[in-house]
Design an enzyme around this catalytic site. Sequence first.
Site, short mmCIF file in Angstrom:
data_model
loop_
_atom_site.label_atom_id
_atom_site.label_comp_id
_atom_site.label_asym_id
_atom_site.label_seq_id
_atom_site.Cartn_x
_atom_site.Cartn_y
_atom_site.Cartn_z
N CYS A 247 1.01 -1.12 -0.05
CA CYS A 247 -0.03 -0.04 -0.04
C CYS A 247 0.85 1.20 -0.06
O CYS A 247 1.94 1.20 0.77
CB CYS A 247 -0.80 0.05 1.35
SG CYS A 247 -2.22 -1.22 1.17
N HIS A 248 0.38 2.22 -0.81
CA HIS A 248 1.22 3.36 -0.90
C HIS A 248 0.86 4.38 0.31
O HIS A 248 -0.41 4.69 0.60
CB HIS A 248 1.03 4.17 -2.19
CG HIS A 248 1.46 3.64 -3.39
ND1 HIS A 248 0.63 2.30 -4.11
CD2 HIS A 248 2.57 3.50 -4.15
CE1 HIS A 248 1.41 1.97 -5.07
NE2 HIS A 248 2.39 2.65 -5.26
N ASP B 154 -12.86 -6.82 21.07
CA ASP B 154 -12.01 -6.95 22.12
C ASP B 154 -12.85 -6.21 23.33
O ASP B 154 -12.55 -6.57 24.67
CB ASP B 154 -10.70 -6.10 21.86
CG ASP B 154 -9.97 -6.23 23.11
OD1 ASP B 154 -9.48 -6.98 23.58
OD2 ASP B 154 -9.57 -4.90 23.65
#
Length: 298
Positions: free
Chosen positions: A63-64, A113
């Site tokens: 990913c850039h 969570d």
Amino acid sequence: MVDITHKITTLREATAIATLRTSSEETIKAIRENKVPKGNVFEMAKAAGLLGVKKTPELLPDCHPLPIEYTGIEYEIDGLEIHISVKVKTVYKTGVEVEAMHGASIVALTMYDMLKPIDKNVEIGTIRLQQKKGGKSSFKVNSEGLTAQVIVCSDTISKGEGEDKAGEAIISKLMDFGINSEKWIIPDEAEKIRNSISEATSDILIFTGGTGVGPRDVTPETIEPLLDLRLKGVEEQMRDYGQQRMPYAMLSRSIAGMKNGKLILALPGSTKGAAECMEAVFPHVLHVFKVIEGKRHD
């Protein structure tokens, strides 16, 4: 990482959705009433989601890094399910769908969570891309049936003393869009340029060469008076694109306009300059043919 230096900048948007399933009304009630022991589920998950979007390139190698200019996170409770929506926007060369999906997954994981101490059966459902726009699929241009003539303006090449590479680069780019073209080679002479325009029968005429500031560079001032109208935005885009890549592009006098329903472009004679101008405006400049037919913009 994929090379995106040739791409143009556009507004990119993507929305990803995820589903979190609880097992009881008590869990949903605790969320609504902000009584989950670990804190406010929606606010904590939103903060985590924002971080998830921003940190996507740190965790996904291909990913850039890109400027995240908007992230919106929304929730909807439907029975025992919580539907998560993450929208991301940027003005850049590549899309943000992975950033949106990563953000949605982090939101869902954070909620999981926080809820697992009170709900042992909470689970994360589907995480998927809902929609994206701003890339190639959003700006489709129909080039079917269009033809082009590429006219190389060069004293040297017309005498057989040099090899044409700029014209071939233009023809190659046109082929990428299914546009058939033929090539003419003429010297840097105003009369030859005018004759080329009057004799051409294609929908698109692309001149390469003679757009600099040398004594024999006469292409722009020859073409400009013949145009029915100038496409100044196209000219600005070509120069801006080139200027972002090399400083000498500011000296280019590229021209764009219409003549008797034909699109006429005058590009630099350098191979790199011609190729960059094509990258800058194709295929989007072909939308002009739809507009002159009186059809509405999408």
